[in-house]
Scaffold this active site. Structure first.
Site, mmCIF file in Angstrom:
data_model
loop_
_atom_site.group_PDB
_atom_site.id
_atom_site.type_symbol
_atom_site.label_atom_id
_atom_site.label_comp_id
_atom_site.label_asym_id
_atom_site.label_seq_id
_atom_site.Cartn_x
_atom_site.Cartn_y
_atom_site.Cartn_z
ATOM 1 N N ASN A 153 0.848 -1.193 0.000
ATOM 2 C CA ASN A 153 0.000 0.000 0.000
ATOM 3 C C ASN A 153 0.884 1.244 0.000
ATOM 4 O O ASN A 153 1.398 1.656 1.024
ATOM 5 C CB ASN A 153 -0.906 -0.012 1.239
ATOM 6 C CG ASN A 153 -1.952 1.081 1.198
ATOM 7 O OD1 ASN A 153 -1.967 1.902 0.270
ATOM 8 N ND2 ASN A 153 -2.836 1.088 2.181
ATOM 9 N N ASP A 174 -8.026 -14.486 -18.870
ATOM 10 C CA ASP A 174 -8.790 -15.258 -17.896
ATOM 11 C C ASP A 174 -9.792 -16.180 -18.603
ATOM 12 O O ASP A 174 -10.257 -15.889 -19.709
ATOM 13 C CB ASP A 174 -9.547 -14.255 -17.003
ATOM 14 C CG ASP A 174 -10.276 -14.908 -15.855
ATOM 15 O OD1 ASP A 174 -9.612 -15.531 -15.013
ATOM 16 O OD2 ASP A 174 -11.517 -14.789 -15.799
ATOM 17 N N GLU A 178 -5.743 -18.863 -19.770
ATOM 18 C CA GLU A 178 -6.028 -19.728 -18.628
ATOM 19 C C GLU A 178 -6.928 -20.861 -19.087
ATOM 20 O O GLU A 178 -8.097 -20.626 -19.418
ATOM 21 C CB GLU A 178 -6.725 -18.943 -17.500
ATOM 22 C CG GLU A 178 -6.970 -19.811 -16.278
ATOM 23 C CD GLU A 178 -8.129 -19.346 -15.403
ATOM 24 O OE1 GLU A 178 -8.159 -19.711 -14.225
ATOM 25 O OE2 GLU A 178 -9.018 -18.618 -15.892
HETATM 26 CA CA CA Z 1 -3.873 2.337 -1.184
#
Ligand code: CA
Length: 502
Positions: free
Chosen positions: A63, A257, A286
């Site tokens: 983060n 995907d 995938e």
């Molecule tokens: Ca953040």
């Protein structure tokens, strides 16, 4: 409104203004026709067996900007007390950790989807597979410009970026749902119809129409409406959107995907469309299927089926080698599984282009699957980085992460955050001094292998010769003909004692 522009070969960049007349007043829309500024060779580089791919979930890695954790107007913010909720990771966090990734010897990063997923908190769309805008980076991950900054920063280090895309479905909060462009934009059912998730039905010579219909046209889950790629307007939208992202962001590859769930003729057309535009590009599909023959069907050049289909894909996810790597290291006598799996490679036109892995975001952590044995993780990493294929490593597996809790708690336990990626974490796996002894041992082992592998051409493209496992020991060589004549011998010993090769 769909507007098709036929551009003359000598058209110049500039702004086109469209005016739509309506009784309530005219609407104008400016469309910017941009110059093609990217230089060939600096993007759309593709990926191959020369690479080591790192798979990460942007919400779970680091983060770097707490200001974007919760965005006014967006349905879900951060809840760090719930492992299945959004955690706050973002592009800025990855950019700040590129030293760690570069130092590990990685050459490519695959990010799970970064598109806007403005879904409700109960649903927990931090994983990104429920897009609500296919043209925008989710603001909780950052802006489009920040994503481009990340791609450029990776390129500056000689690392590539692989973008995850989904053409099978979107999220049910996508703006299309309120007023679909056409009545057949989505595959609809009288009552909710979920896919049977049995990929074999797409190729089974005995498949019933109803099973095939269920697989292809059923919804992935209730919150993921199934797109109808047979609609030509939608097909054009998806084709053009793909080229736009490559040109806009400078990515080098795509992981597609649920490759076996959409209309398969559309998917092959999509691969050809992208590869015609960017011949050095690569796409991995995938194909999560049950058997080797099923998986081989999705790689281009497969001729083992009577239906004449060619999926056009050069790379396919190698779930069969994944299963063999799990079974092969679950106890001390099962290395035979690896040998038997690779002995079936004659089914593939080019097995070295399959993407191999110990684990990914959709399965329990590899160490958890092999009974918590960190030594088995290190041995399996050595096999992954030396046998045939394009190795992909799931974030945290270089540190021998286990599931963070019981599987019954949800997929979040396989997708824990990296300690040290959040400002309030009490330790950091990015700092050598903060690692547990097992983490330190595993990450240094991985780093040594991956750094060596960068220039070990014999492991990229050399031949593979394997020997029938005996007495808990599996031996193989990667080797080249003269004039190089390099060879690497790999010995996997699952015994508690050193094994006398003599
Ligand atoms: Ca953040």
């Amino acid at each position: 409104v769909f507007q098709t522009l036929d551009l003359a070969p000598d058209v110049q960049p500039g702004t086109l203004t469209f005016r739509f007349d309506h009784p309530d007043g005219a609407l104008t829309h400016a469309y910017e026709l941009r110059p093609r500024t990217r230089q060939p060779g600096t993007y759309a580089q593709g990926f191959s067996s020369e690479d080591v791919i790192y798979l990460m979930m942007p919400d779970r890695f680091a983060n770097g900007d707490v200001a974007n954790d919760s965005i006014p107007g967006y349905l879900e913010g951060v809840d760090r007390s719930d492992v299945n909720a959004r955690q706050g990771g973002d592009m800025r966090g990855v950019i700040a950790r590129l030293d760690y990734l570069d130092d590990l010897g990685l050459t490519a990063i695959w990010f799970t989807p970064v598109f806007e997923n403005d879904m409700t908190p109960e649903y927990g769309a931090y994983h990104g597979y429920a897009a609500t805008d296919m043209y925008a980076i989710d603001p909780r991950f950052g802006t489009n410009d920040e994503f481009i900054e990340l791609v450029d920063a990776c390129h500056a280090r000689g690392m590539k970026v692989i973008m995850d895309m989904i053409h099978n479905h979107v999220g049910d909060r996508h703006w299309w749902m309120a007023d679909p462009p056409t009545s057949d934009w989505f595959n609809s059912w009288e009552e909710y119809g979920q896919t049977n998730s049995v990929g074999a039905a797409a190729l089974d010579p005995y498949a019933s129409d109803s099973d095939r219909d269920r697989l292809l046209n059923g919804w992935f889950v209730r919150e993921m409406p199934d797109l109808n790629q047979k609609n030509e307007l939608l097909a054009q939208y998806l084709l053009q959107k793909t080229v736009w992202w490559i040109e806009h962001s400078g990515i080098d590859g795509i992981r597609m995907d649920t490759y076996v769930y959409p209309d398969k003729d559309y998917m092959a057309r999509w691969v050809d469309y992208v590869m015609a535009e960017f011949p050095t590009f690569n796409i991995v599909g995938e194909a999560w299927l049950q058997r080797t023959a099923h998986q081989a069907y999705w790689q281009t050049g497969f001729e083992g089926h009577t239906d004449g289909y060619d999926a056009r894909l050069r790379s396919v996810t190698d779930f069969q080698v994944h299963y063999a790597l799990v079974r092969g290291f679950q106890d001390h006598s099962s290395l035979f599984e690896l040998y038997i799996q690779l002995s079936q490679d004659y089914l593939y036109d080019h097995p070295n282009d399959l993407v191999t892995f110990l684990d990914n975001h959709d399965v329990p952590r590899y160490r958890t699957q092999v009974g918590g044995d960190a030594a088995a993780v290190r041995m399996a990493l050595a096999v992954l980085l030396t046998t045939r294929g394009i190795p992909q490593v799931y974030y945290g597996t270089e540190l021998a992460f286990e599931n963070d809790g019981d599987e019954a708690l949800g997929h979040g336990v396989r997708r824990q955050t990296m300690p040290g990626g959040w400002p309030d974490d009490d330790r950091s796996v990015f700092e050598a001094a903060d690692r547990t002894p097992e983490e330190a041992l595993t990450v240094e082992h991985f780093r040594a292998l991956a750094q060596w592998r960068k220039t070990a051409e014999v492991v990229h493209d050399g031949r593979l010769t394997q020997f029938v496992p005996r007495n808990g020991t599996y031996v193989y060589f990667r080797w080249e003909d003269e004039p190089n004549g390099d060879a690497v011998m790999v010995v996997v010993n699952r015994n508690d004692e050193p094994y006398d090769l003599g």
